[in-house]
Design a protein around this motif. Structure first.
Motif, mmCIF file in Angstrom:
data_model
loop_
_atom_site.group_PDB
_atom_site.id
_atom_site.type_symbol
_atom_site.label_atom_id
_atom_site.label_comp_id
_atom_site.label_asym_id
_atom_site.label_seq_id
_atom_site.Cartn_x
_atom_site.Cartn_y
_atom_site.Cartn_z
ATOM 1 N N GLU A 135 -26.240 61.233 -35.911
ATOM 2 C CA GLU A 135 -25.369 60.597 -36.654
ATOM 3 C C GLU A 135 -26.021 60.690 -38.198
ATOM 4 N N THR A 136 -25.022 60.877 -39.189
ATOM 5 C CA THR A 136 -25.312 60.765 -40.706
ATOM 6 C C THR A 136 -25.173 59.170 -40.929
ATOM 7 N N ASP A 137 -24.287 58.417 -40.452
ATOM 8 C CA ASP A 137 -24.070 56.946 -40.887
ATOM 9 C C ASP A 137 -23.850 57.030 -42.279
ATOM 10 N N GLN B 82 -26.904 52.046 -47.450
ATOM 11 C CA GLN B 82 -27.369 53.286 -46.803
ATOM 12 C C GLN B 82 -28.674 53.255 -46.463
ATOM 13 N N GLU B 83 -29.597 52.784 -47.315
ATOM 14 C CA GLU B 83 -31.023 52.627 -47.353
ATOM 15 C C GLU B 83 -31.406 51.864 -45.874
ATOM 16 N N ARG C 259 -24.192 45.533 -37.808
ATOM 17 C CA ARG C 259 -25.211 44.400 -38.187
ATOM 18 C C ARG C 259 -25.728 44.665 -39.107
ATOM 19 N N VAL C 260 -26.405 45.993 -39.347
ATOM 20 C CA VAL C 260 -27.431 46.507 -40.308
ATOM 21 C C VAL C 260 -26.692 46.382 -41.633
ATOM 22 N N ALA C 261 -25.460 46.933 -41.564
ATOM 23 C CA ALA C 261 -24.578 46.859 -43.029
ATOM 24 C C ALA C 261 -24.398 45.648 -43.353
ATOM 25 N N GLY C 262 -24.171 44.615 -42.467
ATOM 26 C CA GLY C 262 -23.753 43.293 -42.869
ATOM 27 C C GLY C 262 -25.180 42.699 -43.538
#
Lengths: 379, 379, 379, 379
Positions: free
Chosen positions: A61-63, A42-43, A139-142
């Motif tokens: 978007e809360t993402d 999340q960060e 991408r950012v999650a990965g």
């Protein structure tokens, strides 16, 4: 239609589009025993979330991310692929209807035309579909998973705004950058320059226009020897990752294009032996590479980010169904500059590429923090 | 730690484990314009769902699937990767506690030991984790997408129980098999033999034991020329897919192991020209391959399925933490035979391999049913 | 058209055909510091060379190999890809003319028809072209490099004739097999059975016919934990490699197809702790795998080899250019059985698959025998 | 140790080093029926051959290429992988001895240090080994095969010197560039600027120093729709290929880094309908891409080439064996600028990337010029 996986040994595969139900990321090649929490992912996602300042799109978007696979009962990665789920929330019919209204019009600077060519009328016309910046959530999650592996290896990666619409930040040390780069909404560590940058961006925004800039990513602590000679030099796989980001039109390492104007005697980085007996280089014109392979110095890479193509000005274009020229109406829901939101994406791509190269070198065993059972069974 | 993707151009990537939150599948390489509904995927998943008869494990899973990515607003695939989500539901604490009680004991015939070696104590001990049969949900979900592409090309794939605990079904035509193979809980089209098979399985089950069998998969309508010479013959990629299924200990095509006992003059399939002027073969000892490449005849492949390793009898084993020998208690929640549930998994692997080979040959354009816009932009 | 590479981290890429100028193999992923000589490669190639006995084709090829890339000045691998060159020599015009005479006729049991479908009249009609057994020179050359890596890790792989035209060798220990398997021209370690096998083969040969058999490959010393769960289990990648060999129609591991006729209580291999405190298994019905991953026991795999399709009897077939049925004349230059020449190919595929899995686990660093400089720079 | 393959469906794999026996290239994915001669490959190789002018290294290599695999008896490609062999000739002991003399010294700006880290003392110290510019023979050979496929599709790719040591060529049309770019030894189509460039290079050379420049590559006739969304955009795979070339420190497309200083309204390329009823764009700031996918306009990409690192001036460095600082003697055998020899390498990488993207889209069937037999068997 393909091309949704990045990496060879550390592999990030994503799906999901702008107005689809959810964005999903599968990260294969995660070593077991890594502490991983929703908060850690999340960060990173929060860095790129829209609607955080007047520079961004107002899309809400809360993402919220949830790790749905790859964890054991104790909260450590189990060696299985990690699955990361984010539902889209700001997908109301009112927005879909807006996109439907001009779904056959090519939005200049966007991917529509080529998607029409590839997929015909089946192309997802809603909010740019798969070509939307929303795919960068994956991408950012990965990258967030890669980050935990890199931190374990003492590698830190930071990206920041180096230049915005022609205004360039001053030269700063890694420590100065790190201490300051998230202190303003632009994510530029030169706080004084940032003020001028933001002022200029808002001026352009008021004109209904947009602008771009340059992002620099620095990776510190990368061991020498990463990347594979010839086609898969680390320099090349990092460039691949960065040039795959929507708005990027150029990439350079170290002295970059300036190197083309230097003499060999100026450009060559001279090796020496430091106080700890290690080989280091007196300059870093190569941006942390020798022969395209990491040489132990900071990896320094810059990308050119073009101005956001969505503008609040009328633009001539083509209606693809009627096959006639038309004028696209001004669009208000947009980012004045994508720079403050693209830096975490650039960080992510660099982190994934480095993690992948590390795993090529060491295998997944080499990145496994084995516990007692692991060690005992391997004796 | 890797190995969660199957296919090169049509690529199925999965994540999720037995007691994790969800199972997820990303299918990359799906051509645009394919009608795809949750129901189409569900129909395939329902074939392998547990708890459907007294032959199966009593685990209760609804396996409700939702397509969360890759669709346009009109319900057609958009060319983006398709994302398929299934939440696990039968993951109550009571079951987790059962697994926790003997989590350090190697269950004979299962994957535990090698997972301990690879991942140490971080390995997911709950319900076999990633090595559980639950991972096949992802295979079948991916296969269900392949199926829609294949149907569009006139290719049909069916799998059925050919032999169970030594009792073999009689030889039947494709039409007879198709008409009958799902008429009993064992999915054996020889209805008379099936009764004897089931009787025998229940006998073995009453002893607290389990048994296996042989599954045959037939693919009809596969065009000649699929698969790549040398290492990636279609015969080889199908074998790869099938031998990656948990319980499979052998694979053979056409005459298979019997071919080793034939003379060349008996084994060679002789070509002729049929009434429509096409080259066909008088026999099919090769199982639909010439040089490992599809030759237009039915692809016929069989797999050996070992008996389910989980039995209701005490078994000597090793406690991996204490490193001492112990006895594993009988387990009651189990499948008497995995055959009736593994056939859709085998179907799926064959369908994915064929779709992948098709896409290698034709590219994604060659499998796209273009609409008017698609055609106009390509003129 | 593709499919000429096997392996992911240890990658063997080959080119060359039956009557082309040369056969070439590039082996990527070879760790530095490996002693490698032409003789080491030659020794393996000599195992599969034709014309060594009356069981083989009389084609005369010397198969002289030269390492032309990847070596440093001191005769060690340098970490660069190894290039292996073998020129074809027995490619006289007289033979080419023979092939030209019936180039449009489909040879039953061969790859011609599917090559015609894929490549049309451009297909190489000379001596089966790329589908010829000569491509296996590349496999064996690549396997010879893998062998040196495996020997360094204490892994031994042997393949031998287990059954020929229905006559089966007796059960023997690894040591007995190793001591005897190359003592006759058939490469069957059961010397008494081999006599009967050879007698039978010559009988069949005299009839103008051919026969096949079963090859068993055993890999001893493979560490537990190799192969990747789900799609890339070692069992699956080995099967892929073996089923890609021209004449192979089936593959099984351990008890193989017999496992389908066993009860769970009979089939499960029970773990115990051996005198050295290691986990071992009392039986090896699984053929060295748990969950498809190597478990430390001998890997035991068998392949069914069909009878050589080239026979000295007339066969009905089709002329692909005239599109009419015709009769193919008897062919005299042929192998009575391919078994004695296919075993080194099977060995090679198993060795490549294991080396690749090793490298996935350990990375190339994990397989590098570093010298002093290597160690010093990594401190 | 890996990384010697470029492309997914059209795959170029190379081996060979500076002072090895030979350089070899395997091109997989070549459609059948392509006319291919040694001369066609030779023509491209001759562009990058050293010793052609006083700007280059005096190393004498004939670079005679022979196609040794992949051809049928009639001189057309057969669908099998094409093998291309070039023997090294200028590898006399006298040169090897020179390299041996300072083999433990890191040559600034070269790959030595990272090769030592990866491979230790086993690294090939002779003439830069695998990191030598000689490996680009393989790239150009592979590109020469791609070129024939592209020509068949009406695609032309040219690369030329756009800037040398800060002197920039004027803007010119594609036709002007094509007509002039090979008229001088620098391969710069602005003949007047080229004179000044050469003069300046010779000045720098006389100082014992070297310089670099910028190469532009233009691809004309590329159909819209090539490249895969998200990670494998054509823009990204081209960047990967170009940034893998030894001396390249930056890559940009279209307006490139200048785009970062433009407004959205200036940067967006506006679509219109041309006289033939096709969608075109009024400007080409994007360099031929929309969403990173080819949009039918010229693909325009530039690379920054750093000055050749080998200089005739003493340089401080480190002896890796003694681990002490030392001074590297001036080296005379060198290129004053690599620009005139690197342009064909850049062309090759762009051609390979485009061919690969074409094949992803159309499959190998889509690029096969089928003859009558091909068509008949597919009806």
């Amino acid at each position: 239609m393909l091309g949704n996986t990045f990496g060879r040994m550390f592999r990030v595969t994503t799906c999901g589009e702008s107005y689809g139900r959810a964005l999903f990321t599968i990260v294969d090649g995660v070593p077991p025993g890594l502490k991983l929490t929703n908060e850690m992912i999340q960060e990173e996602l929060d860095k790129r979330r829209p609607g955080q300042s007047e520079l961004d799109s107002p899309r809400k978007e809360t993402d919220q991310v949830e790790i749905v696979a790859g964890m054991n009962q104790e909260g450590y990665t189990s060696g299985a692929p990690v699955g990361l789920l984010v539902y889209n929330v700001d997908t109301q019919d009112i927005h879909i209807q807006q996109y439907r209204d001009y779904k056959d019009e090519i939005r200049p600077g966007h991917a529509e035309y080529t998607f029409f060519v590839k997929y015909g009328g089946y192309a997802d016309w809603c909010g740019a579909g798969r070509a939307s910046g929303r795919e960068t959530v994956g991408r950012v999650a990965g990258g967030a998973v890669a980050k935990q592996i890199l931190l374990q290896e003492g590698i830190e990666v930071i990206g920041y705004v180096k230049e915005s619409y022609g205004i360039r930040a001053k030269e700063m040390t890694f420590e100065e950058i790190k201490a300051n780069y998230r202190k303003n909404e632009l994510n530029c560590p030169d706080l004084e320059a940032a003020e001028r940058m933001i002022e200029k961006i808002l001026e352009v925004k008021d004109e209904g226009d947009t602008c771009g800039g340059i992002i620099e990513v620095i990776a510190r602590g990368v061991p020498p020897g990463l990347g594979e000679p010839v086609f898969d030099k680390l320099r090349a796989t990092i460039a691949h990752g960065l040039m795959s980001i929507g708005a990027v039109t150029g990439v350079e390492v170290g002295a970059g294009f300036e190197a083309a104007r230097m003499k060999g005697s100026e450009c060559n980085d001279l090796p020496y032996i430091d106080d700890e007996g290690r080989v280091r280089f007196r300059t870093n014109n190569s941006g942390g590479f020798s022969g395209g392979i990491s040489n132990g110095e900071d990896i320094v890479v810059r990308i050119a980010v073009k101005p956001t193509p969505t503008i609040s000005l009328p633009q001539k274009t083509v209606d693809i169904r009627k096959m006639e020229e038309t004028t696209l109406a001004p669009i208000t829901r947009r980012d004045a500059t994508i720079c403050p939101r693209i830096y975490p994406v650039a960080e992510a791509m660099v982190m994934i590429a480095i993690t992948d190269a590390l795993m090529m070198a060491r295998g997944y065993e080499g990145l496994t923090r084995g516990d007692e059972i692991w060690k005992r069974l391997r004796e």
